[in-house]
Design an enzyme around this catalytic site. Structure first.
Site, PDB file in Angstrom:
ATOM      1  N   ARG A 174       0.831  -1.213   0.000  1.00  0.00           N
ATOM      2  CA  ARG A 174       0.000   0.000   0.000  1.00  0.00           C
ATOM      3  C   ARG A 174       0.867   1.265   0.000  1.00  0.00           C
ATOM      4  O   ARG A 174       0.469   2.272  -0.572  1.00  0.00           O
ATOM      5  CB  ARG A 174      -0.970  -0.013   1.189  1.00  0.00           C
ATOM      6  CG  ARG A 174      -2.159  -0.915   0.933  1.00  0.00           C
ATOM      7  CD  ARG A 174      -3.173  -0.915   2.057  1.00  0.00           C
ATOM      8  NE  ARG A 174      -4.373  -1.639   1.636  1.00  0.00           N
ATOM      9  CZ  ARG A 174      -5.309  -2.085   2.448  1.00  0.00           C
ATOM     10  NH1 ARG A 174      -5.209  -1.894   3.751  1.00  0.00           N
ATOM     11  NH2 ARG A 174      -6.358  -2.723   1.977  1.00  0.00           N
ATOM     12  N   LYS A 220     -12.737  -9.687   8.741  1.00  0.00           N
ATOM     13  CA  LYS A 220     -13.694  -8.572   8.848  1.00  0.00           C
ATOM     14  C   LYS A 220     -15.095  -9.065   8.481  1.00  0.00           C
ATOM     15  O   LYS A 220     -15.666  -8.684   7.453  1.00  0.00           O
ATOM     16  CB  LYS A 220     -13.281  -7.439   7.932  1.00  0.00           C
ATOM     17  CG  LYS A 220     -12.046  -6.676   8.413  1.00  0.00           C
ATOM     18  CD  LYS A 220     -11.746  -5.513   7.483  1.00  0.00           C
ATOM     19  CE  LYS A 220     -10.556  -4.710   7.971  1.00  0.00           C
ATOM     20  NZ  LYS A 220     -10.154  -3.686   6.995  1.00  0.00           N
ATOM     21  N   GLY A 280      -5.558  -5.646   2.058  1.00  0.00           N
ATOM     22  CA  GLY A 280      -4.256  -5.444   2.693  1.00  0.00           C
ATOM     23  C   GLY A 280      -3.605  -6.758   3.080  1.00  0.00           C
ATOM     24  O   GLY A 280      -2.434  -7.011   2.764  1.00  0.00           O
ATOM     25  N   GLY A 337     -12.428  -4.857   0.826  1.00  0.00           N
ATOM     26  CA  GLY A 337     -13.859  -4.527   0.896  1.00  0.00           C
ATOM     27  C   GLY A 337     -14.296  -3.636  -0.254  1.00  0.00           C
ATOM     28  O   GLY A 337     -15.367  -3.865  -0.860  1.00  0.00           O
TER      29      GLY A 337
HETATM   30  N1  LIG Z   1      -9.768 -18.872  10.856  1.00  0.00           N
HETATM   31  C1  LIG Z   1      -9.284 -17.682  11.202  1.00  0.00           C
HETATM   32  N2  LIG Z   1      -9.214 -17.312  12.502  1.00  0.00           N
HETATM   33  C2  LIG Z   1      -8.705 -16.110  12.851  1.00  0.00           C
HETATM   34  N3  LIG Z   1      -8.262 -15.193  11.981  1.00  0.00           N
HETATM   35  C3  LIG Z   1      -8.308 -15.505  10.671  1.00  0.00           C
HETATM   36  C4  LIG Z   1      -8.813 -16.749  10.217  1.00  0.00           C
HETATM   37  N4  LIG Z   1      -8.740 -16.757   8.870  1.00  0.00           N
HETATM   38  C5  LIG Z   1      -8.210 -15.574   8.488  1.00  0.00           C
HETATM   39  N5  LIG Z   1      -7.947 -14.819   9.562  1.00  0.00           N
HETATM   40  C6  LIG Z   1      -7.326 -13.473   9.599  1.00  0.00           C
HETATM   41  O1  LIG Z   1      -7.963 -12.597   8.704  1.00  0.00           O
HETATM   42  C7  LIG Z   1      -7.119 -11.463   8.580  1.00  0.00           C
HETATM   43  C8  LIG Z   1      -7.355 -10.773   7.269  1.00  0.00           C
HETATM   44  O2  LIG Z   1      -8.710 -10.423   7.132  1.00  0.00           O
HETATM   45  P1  LIG Z   1      -9.231  -9.164   6.311  1.00  0.00           P
HETATM   46  O3  LIG Z   1      -8.764  -7.918   6.952  1.00  0.00           O
HETATM   47  O4  LIG Z   1     -10.698  -9.353   6.152  1.00  0.00           O
HETATM   48  O5  LIG Z   1      -8.485  -9.333   4.891  1.00  0.00           O
HETATM   49  P2  LIG Z   1      -7.968  -8.222   3.861  1.00  0.00           P
HETATM   50  O6  LIG Z   1      -7.094  -7.259   4.633  1.00  0.00           O
HETATM   51  O7  LIG Z   1      -7.193  -8.975   2.830  1.00  0.00           O
HETATM   52  O8  LIG Z   1      -9.189  -7.560   3.312  1.00  0.00           O
HETATM   53  C9  LIG Z   1      -5.714 -11.999   8.729  1.00  0.00           C
HETATM   54  O9  LIG Z   1      -5.055 -11.265   9.745  1.00  0.00           O
HETATM   55  C10 LIG Z   1      -5.899 -13.473   9.144  1.00  0.00           C
HETATM   56  O10 LIG Z   1      -5.065 -13.884  10.214  1.00  0.00           O
HETATM   57  O1  LIG Z   2      -7.774  -2.431   5.028  1.00  0.00           O
HETATM   58  C1  LIG Z   2      -8.758  -1.967   4.453  1.00  0.00           C
HETATM   59  O2  LIG Z   2      -9.672  -2.724   3.845  1.00  0.00           O
HETATM   60  P1  LIG Z   2      -9.571  -4.315   3.542  1.00  0.00           P
HETATM   61  O3  LIG Z   2      -9.320  -5.058   4.834  1.00  0.00           O
HETATM   62  O4  LIG Z   2     -10.927  -4.632   2.987  1.00  0.00           O
HETATM   63  O5  LIG Z   2      -8.479  -4.550   2.567  1.00  0.00           O
HETATM   64  C2  LIG Z   2      -8.992  -0.495   4.290  1.00  0.00           C
HETATM   65  O6  LIG Z   2      -7.937   0.230   4.883  1.00  0.00           O
HETATM   66  C3  LIG Z   2     -10.330  -0.087   4.910  1.00  0.00           C
HETATM   67  O7  LIG Z   2     -10.303  -0.331   6.303  1.00  0.00           O
HETATM   68  P2  LIG Z   2     -11.698  -0.517   7.110  1.00  0.00           P
HETATM   69  O8  LIG Z   2     -12.315  -1.817   6.637  1.00  0.00           O
HETATM   70  O9  LIG Z   2     -11.317  -0.537   8.568  1.00  0.00           O
HETATM   71  O10 LIG Z   2     -12.578   0.673   6.755  1.00  0.00           O
END
Ligand SMILES: Nc1ncnc2c1ncn2[C@@H]1O[C@H](COP(=O)(O)OP(=O)(O)O)[C@@H](O)[C@H]1O
Ligand SMILES: O=C(OP(=O)(O)O)[C@H](O)COP(=O)(O)O
Length: 396
Positions: free
Chosen positions: A37, A197, A354, A377
């Site tokens: 990023r 998330k 991320g 997201g």
């Molecule tokens: N089964 C699980 N239990 C706890 N954490 C998990 C599990 N599967 C994935 N994760 C966590 O999800 C996190 C990423 O989620 P998210 O923020 O939604 O993804 P991104 O940043 O790619 O959008 C990672 O830190 C990972 O450790």
């Molecule tokens: O990490 C982000 O999104 P992502 O986890 O969906 O990749 C963006 O910085 C948005 O963060 P937010 O989902 O706390 O608004």
């Protein structure tokens, strides 16, 4: 994107330019584990600074409830400086005296990062008074944070309406790449959604199932569905109050002829710790005192088979806690499989988020994907066909 004003139209020389970037980078023990990023916003920062603009970076970090030193952007300022190859000043607040003093000290071509915008409740509320406090600090606004454009916050939406607004180079590149790659995707389209998330992403699956041919659900997201199916998830990350939403998504998928692929087994441990003693259990036999930290080997086979059936894969969210070995295996296996199919010319693969980008880098395959977005997201919402507030405000 011709629909927006871009840096081509901005006269930045001698101007204070508020640049919204996404510096919500994966971090472990104060160390940035993936700088994608940061790297993606360097062209915009360099262009404005080289043209004699004063760059004032605005960003959020994490989801703090008020001011929380653990979610300070200070260490990130140092990382931006080292990637940029020039100093980046830091102000302890994004509004008020600390911010205005730091802005007043800038000379043409200088770069400043302001503290986490989410330390103020007005950010997420898009409070007009907070927008005005931010707007006072700049003459122009540039949004280079596509990955935060699904949030109608003060620094992503409000400011674009308060100051002359422009799309940054990363914002332009993301919209161009996603439009070219996914506006009319080759079918079958398989979406892979995992990660942690759950509450902010589960709703968008309701629309997504109407757009894709199959949806693979893994990671923390899957646990909510497993619970909704009446099975035990032990101490796993799961949002049990979202069981009804999960059931509605299953029904919508059935109506839309979208296959749902859920884990059939899970790698479980007693604690969330690298190297924790672990065992694989069938999904209907998860022990009450353990947590699912990865998809099991039978699930991986099913996910790889789903990838084989796809002409296009879109992916957000790791399939397990990939940061701690050995719970990275499901994510790594799926990523390498999708990368191999892409290299063979059999698959268009687009992934974003991320942590997802960090996971692809960890698997050593980010370069083999057709396109890697910084957005998770926001990318899914764009795919769903939703208009993104941060993007819409730039059209104004
Ligand atoms: N089964 C699980 N239990 C706890 N954490 C998990 C599990 N599967 C994935 N994760 C966590 O999800 C996190 C990423 O989620 P998210 O923020 O939604 O993804 P991104 O940043 O790619 O959008 C990672 O830190 C990972 O450790
Ligand atoms: O990490 C982000 O999104 P992502 O986890 O969906 O990749 C963006 O910085 C948005 O963060 P937010 O989902 O706390 O608004």
């Amino acid at each position: 994107m011709t629909a927006f004003r871009t840096l081509d139209q901005a006269d930045v020389k001698g101007q204070r330019v508020l640049v919204r970037v996404d510096l919500n980078v994966p971090m472990e023990n104060g160390r940035i584990t993936d700088a994608t990023r940061i790297e993606r916003v360097l062209p915009t920062i360099r262009e404005i600074a080289d043209k004699g603009g004063r760059v004032i970076l605005l960003a959020h970090f994490g989801r703090p409830k008020g001011r929380d030193p653990k979610e300070s952007l200070k260490p990130v300022a140092e990382a931006v400086a080292s990637h940029l190859g020039k100093p980046v000043a830091f102000a302890d607040d994004c509004i008020g005296e600390a911010a205005s003093q730091a802005v007043n000290a800038l000379k043409d071509g200088d770069v400043l990062l302001l503290e986490n915008t989410r330390f103020h409740a007005g950010e997420e509320k898009n409070d007009p008074a907070f927008v005005q406090e931010l707007a006072k600090l700049g003459d122009l606004y540039v949004n280079d944070a596509f990955s935060a454009a699904h949030r109608a916050h003060a620094s992503t939406e409000g400011l674009a309406r308060a100051l002359p607004g422009y799309a940054g180079r990363s914002m332009q590149a993301e919209l161009d790449a996603l439009t070219k790659g996914l506006e009319a995707p080759k079918r079958p389209v398989v979406a892979i959604v995992g990660g942690a998330k759950v509450s902010t992403k589960i709703d968008l699956l309701e629309n997504l199932v109407a757009k894709v041919d199959a949806l693979v659900i893994g990671g923390g997201m899957a646990n909510t569905f497993v619970h909704a199916a009446g099975l035990g998830v032990g101490k796993s990350l799961a949002e049990k109050d979202l069981a009804a939403t999960a059931m509605r998504i299953i029904e919508k998928a059935r109506d839309a002829n979208c296959a749902i692929i859920l884990p059939v087994d899970g790698v479980c441990a007693y604690e969330f710790k690298a190297g924790a003693v672990n065992h694989t259990y069938g999904i209907d036999a998860i022990p009450e005192d353990q947590m699912i930290l990865d998809v099991g080997s039978q699930s991986i086979e099913r996910i790889q088979a789903a990838i084989n059936d796809a002409a296009t894969v879109v992916w957000n969210g790791p399939l397990g806690a990939f940061e701690i070995a050995p719970f990275d295996q499901g994510t790594v296996a799926a990523a390498r499989h999708a990368a191999q199919r892409t290299r063979e010319g059999k698959l268009v693969s687009v992934a974003g988020g991320g942590d997802t980008v960090a996971a692809l880098n960890h698997a050593g395959v980010a370069d083999s994907f057709t396109y890697v977005s910084t957005a998770g997201g926001a990318f899914l919402e764009w795919l769903e066909g939703k208009s993104l507030p941060g993007v819409e405000a730039l059209r104004a």
